[in-house]
Enzyme design. Structure first.
Site, PDB file in Angstrom:
ATOM      1  N   HIS A 212       1.098  -1.530   0.001  1.00 29.33           N
ATOM      2  CA  HIS A 212      -0.007  -0.192  -0.222  1.00 29.33           C
ATOM      3  C   HIS A 212       0.876   1.308   0.021  1.00 29.33           C
ATOM      4  CE1 HIS A 212      -3.599  -2.698   1.927  1.00 29.33           C
ATOM      5  NE2 HIS A 212      -3.935  -2.243   0.707  1.00 29.33           N
ATOM      6  N   HIS A 249      -3.871  -5.283  -5.152  1.00 24.47           N
ATOM      7  CA  HIS A 249      -4.047  -4.381  -3.706  1.00 24.47           C
ATOM      8  C   HIS A 249      -2.861  -3.919  -3.999  1.00 24.47           C
ATOM      9  CE1 HIS A 249      -7.384  -5.469  -1.731  1.00 24.47           C
ATOM     10  NE2 HIS A 249      -7.644  -5.984  -2.681  1.00 24.47           N
ATOM     11  N   GLY A 250      -2.052  -2.488  -3.552  1.00 25.75           N
ATOM     12  CA  GLY A 250      -1.516  -1.899  -3.302  1.00 25.75           C
ATOM     13  C   GLY A 250      -0.502  -1.208  -4.862  1.00 25.75           C
TER      14      GLY A 250
END
Length: 341
Positions: A212, A249-250
């Site tokens: 993230h 994600h991220g």
């Protein structure tokens, strides 16, 4: 209705996987950032996903109230109304929810949608995420199995995380270590516990080095090939090609070639937050610097109401974020793919 029905959402994800593209999932925390996301999707002629985290939901309720359910319901109600004016389909999603917040976030929202469906209405949200990355895999999947049954009954898609995304988002912290990389064994265990659609539809955030926030190249090594290895292994076991609907994600700061490779392996959703936050804030900074004597009452002057009116810098902020949403659609190959064309 521009807010996708469960059937439309399913079709969106099916088309994305078949066409090797994905939808940006844009985190928002206010009506302004929500409007910016809608504007960006419309300009890109792309359907999309707009999501709220636990912290974003608290903020929606007001910084002195800080109630996740109030904020989530307010976000969804506002989105259902304003999205009617846009020529694209939008799915509403709740982002990372760790174990200690399930009873105050995802489970009550599932109850609200179940009641709505029982009354002949559409669910309030189209998907919810359970983030079990901080607990052992067996416990992660046990909780996921229960949530999947409840989500399926409410015509909602569940998202799970198998592995760990590094960095921090809304208090969920992932260490940068070997757990950043999901394994074939993780994928097989997931399919064994949750099935591949027969128990309800779900999306899987397998991890392949994701972090993230924005990180400098070389700090963490993304390995999208892990996604192919897991899809192939689970596909051979279940007799289905690309059995998982994958989530990236991220994604902020990732190289375009890494993003595109992940799309080829079945990624249908990619979270975008850090980059759009900056794209929203940067025009505000420019406005304040350029209109310094207007936004401040310098040396006893009265300032310039047109300069400090929140709509003046707010429009610039929304336009800046909308442009970044368009870029995300371009990166993910979703431009011009809306079902409503």
């Amino acid at each position: 209705m521009p807010i996708a029905t469960p059937e439309v959402y399913g079709e969106m994800l099916d088309r994305a996987k078949a066409g090797a593209f994905a939808y940006p999932a844009i985190n928002v925390s206010s009506s302004q950032t929500l409007n910016a996301a809608l504007q960006g999707f419309a300009e890109a002629e792309s359907d999309g996903i707009i999501q709220v985290s636990t912290g974003g939901a608290e903020y929606f309720s007001g910084p002195t109230v800080k109630d996740m359910i109030t904020g989530s319901v307010a976000f969804a109600a506002y989105a259902h109304e304003v999205a009617k004016k846009y020529p694209v389909n939008i799915a509403l999603h709740t982002d990372h929810c760790p174990k200690n917040k399930l009873d105050g976030f995802v489970r009550p929202l599932l109850d609200i949608s179940a009641e709505r469906v029982g009354n002949g209405q559409a669910p309030l949200f189209q998907s919810h995420m359970w983030d079990g990355s901080a607990v052992p895999l067996d416990e992660n999947l046990q909780i996921a199995e229960d949530l999947l049954a409840r989500a399926a009954a409410a015509h909602i898609i569940l998202e799970i995380e198998v592995g760990v995304v590094g960095g921090e988002e809304d208090g969920v912290v992932g260490a940068i270590d070997d757990k950043l990389y999901s394994t074939v064994e993780d994928g097989l265990a997931t399919a064994a516990a949750l099935g591949v659609g027969e128990k309800g539809r779900y999306m899987t955030a397998l991890t392949f080095g994701n972090v993230h926030g924005v990180y400098k190249p070389g700090n963490v090594k993304l390995r999208p090939s892990i996604l192919k290895e897991i899809q192939d292994a689970v596909g051979a076991k279940t007799g289905r090609e690309k059995p998982f609907d994958l989530v990236f994600h991220g994604g902020s700061g990732s190289l375009l070639e890494e993003i595109r490779e992940a799309l080829d392996y079945g990624v249908v959703k990619m979270n975008v937050d850090t980059d759009t936050q900056y794209a929203f804030t940067r025009p505000v900074v420019s406005h304040m610097f350029t209109n310094y004597e207007g936004v401040l009452k310098v040396d006893g002057e009265v300032g310039n109401k047109k300069a400090y009116d929140p709509r003046a810098w707010g429009k610039a902020a929304e336009n800046g974020m909308a442009k970044r949403v368009v870029q995300a659609c371009e990166d993910l190959r979703s431009v011009g793919t809306t079902l409503r064309k």
